[in-house]
Design an enzyme around this catalytic site. Structure first.
Site, PDB file in Angstrom:
ATOM      1  N   ASN A  58     -11.363 -12.687   2.054  1.00  0.00           N
ATOM      2  CA  ASN A  58      -9.945 -12.905   1.803  1.00  0.00           C
ATOM      3  C   ASN A  58      -9.766 -14.269   1.136  1.00  0.00           C
ATOM      4  O   ASN A  58     -10.289 -15.266   1.623  1.00  0.00           O
ATOM      5  CB  ASN A  58      -9.148 -12.887   3.108  1.00  0.00           C
ATOM      6  CG  ASN A  58      -9.005 -11.480   3.650  1.00  0.00           C
ATOM      7  OD1 ASN A  58      -8.926 -10.540   2.877  1.00  0.00           O
ATOM      8  ND2 ASN A  58      -8.964 -11.345   4.957  1.00  0.00           N
ATOM      9  N   GLU A  99      -4.283  -0.422  10.111  1.00  0.00           N
ATOM     10  CA  GLU A  99      -4.468  -1.686   9.386  1.00  0.00           C
ATOM     11  C   GLU A  99      -4.455  -2.852  10.366  1.00  0.00           C
ATOM     12  O   GLU A  99      -3.728  -2.844  11.365  1.00  0.00           O
ATOM     13  CB  GLU A  99      -3.341  -1.861   8.353  1.00  0.00           C
ATOM     14  CG  GLU A  99      -3.342  -3.172   7.607  1.00  0.00           C
ATOM     15  CD  GLU A  99      -4.422  -3.241   6.541  1.00  0.00           C
ATOM     16  OE1 GLU A  99      -4.777  -4.360   6.128  1.00  0.00           O
ATOM     17  OE2 GLU A  99      -4.914  -2.188   6.117  1.00  0.00           O
ATOM     18  N   ASP A 100      -5.291  -3.852  10.062  1.00  0.00           N
ATOM     19  CA  ASP A 100      -5.312  -5.122  10.795  1.00  0.00           C
ATOM     20  C   ASP A 100      -5.551  -4.962  12.292  1.00  0.00           C
ATOM     21  O   ASP A 100      -4.810  -5.494  13.114  1.00  0.00           O
ATOM     22  CB  ASP A 100      -4.015  -5.905  10.547  1.00  0.00           C
ATOM     23  CG  ASP A 100      -3.972  -6.494   9.147  1.00  0.00           C
ATOM     24  OD1 ASP A 100      -5.049  -6.666   8.561  1.00  0.00           O
ATOM     25  OD2 ASP A 100      -2.879  -6.778   8.656  1.00  0.00           O
ATOM     26  N   ASP A 141      -9.252  -1.364   6.707  1.00  0.00           N
ATOM     27  CA  ASP A 141     -10.219  -2.464   6.719  1.00  0.00           C
ATOM     28  C   ASP A 141     -11.651  -1.931   6.700  1.00  0.00           C
ATOM     29  O   ASP A 141     -12.539  -2.528   6.096  1.00  0.00           O
ATOM     30  CB  ASP A 141     -10.027  -3.334   7.967  1.00  0.00           C
ATOM     31  CG  ASP A 141      -8.707  -4.085   7.954  1.00  0.00           C
ATOM     32  OD1 ASP A 141      -8.108  -4.182   6.879  1.00  0.00           O
ATOM     33  OD2 ASP A 141      -8.284  -4.567   9.016  1.00  0.00           O
ATOM     34  N   LYS A 171       0.834  -1.204   0.000  1.00  0.00           N
ATOM     35  CA  LYS A 171       0.000   0.000   0.000  1.00  0.00           C
ATOM     36  C   LYS A 171       0.870   1.256   0.000  1.00  0.00           C
ATOM     37  O   LYS A 171       0.492   2.279  -0.572  1.00  0.00           O
ATOM     38  CB  LYS A 171      -0.935  -0.018   1.206  1.00  0.00           C
ATOM     39  CG  LYS A 171      -2.012  -1.075   1.052  1.00  0.00           C
ATOM     40  CD  LYS A 171      -2.946  -1.123   2.228  1.00  0.00           C
ATOM     41  CE  LYS A 171      -3.984  -2.220   2.012  1.00  0.00           C
ATOM     42  NZ  LYS A 171      -4.864  -2.404   3.167  1.00  0.00           N
TER      43      LYS A 171
END
Length: 204
Positions: A200, A48-49, A74, A6
């Site tokens: 995913n 993120e995550d 996300d 990214k």
């Protein structure tokens, strides 16, 4: 190497320099404080995550505390992209946004934020059914605690499984593990169903 990829996109398309940082903590307070202390160095923060429901609290508190943009990939990335796809698909299939029935497989950060974005776009909240590992999130469910973010989609319904929820549905949004839906489960959907298989993939 998700964030490194990214970072390349940010640089390539917006000429923004990105630094991928990991924090060795699972405590929201520690995480928020560490990110906030970095504010003088950065022009924006892309989270993120971070799992739900902590991700919602972390983002909200950072936005209150910082004067730079805070974005949770996300949540917002998925919501914006699939929202655009939804508007296009509704136009192509001749549907009105305030009449469609939408079913989500998954009830994590991406699913909840995408559902909330759909509501902002015009989907009726009561026309959204969301499913987690235990099935449909409904108002009578007492098997497990439903956090406040999921509770906004806990409606009165006879549907208890994902298969039940898909009967007559116009739109399916897959934001859970791969393989949650079969072809047989799709057949009872409305004519010309809109299917976003965003789960995913299995890496192999």
């Amino acid at each position: 190497p998700v964030m490194e990829g990214k970072a390349v996109l940010f640089k390539r398309f917006a000429d923004i320099d990105v630094f991928d940082l990991e924090l060795a903590t699972h405590d929201p307070d520690e995480f928020i404080n560490a990110v906030a202390l970095l504010e003088p160095t950065f022009g924006g923060i892309n989270l993120e995550d971070i799992k739900a429901p902590e991700c919602f609290e972390i983002e909200e508190r950072l936005r209150e505390r910082l004067s730079i943009p805070v974005f949770h990939d996300d949540q917002h990335g998925t919501a914006i992209i699939s929202g655009a796809a939804l508007l296009n698909a509704l136009e192509i299939t001749g549907r009105k946004i305030d009449t469609v029935k939408v079913v989500f497989s998954g009830a994590g950060a991406a699913a909840i934020s995408t559902a909330e974005h759909y509501v902002r776009l015009g989907v009726r909240r009561e026309n959204i059914l969301m499913c987690d590992r235990e099935g449909v999130i409904h108002s009578a469910r007492t098997t497990t605690h439903i956090d406040p973010y999921k509770a906004k989609f806990a409606h009165k319904t006879a549907a208890r499984t994902l298969a039940d929820a898909l009967v007559g549905a116009d739109v399916f949004v897959g934001l859970s593990a791969a393989g949650a839906v079969t072809g047989e489960m799709i057949k009872p959907m409305a004519d010309r169903p809109i299917i976003f298989a965003l789960a995913n993939p299995v890496p192999e």
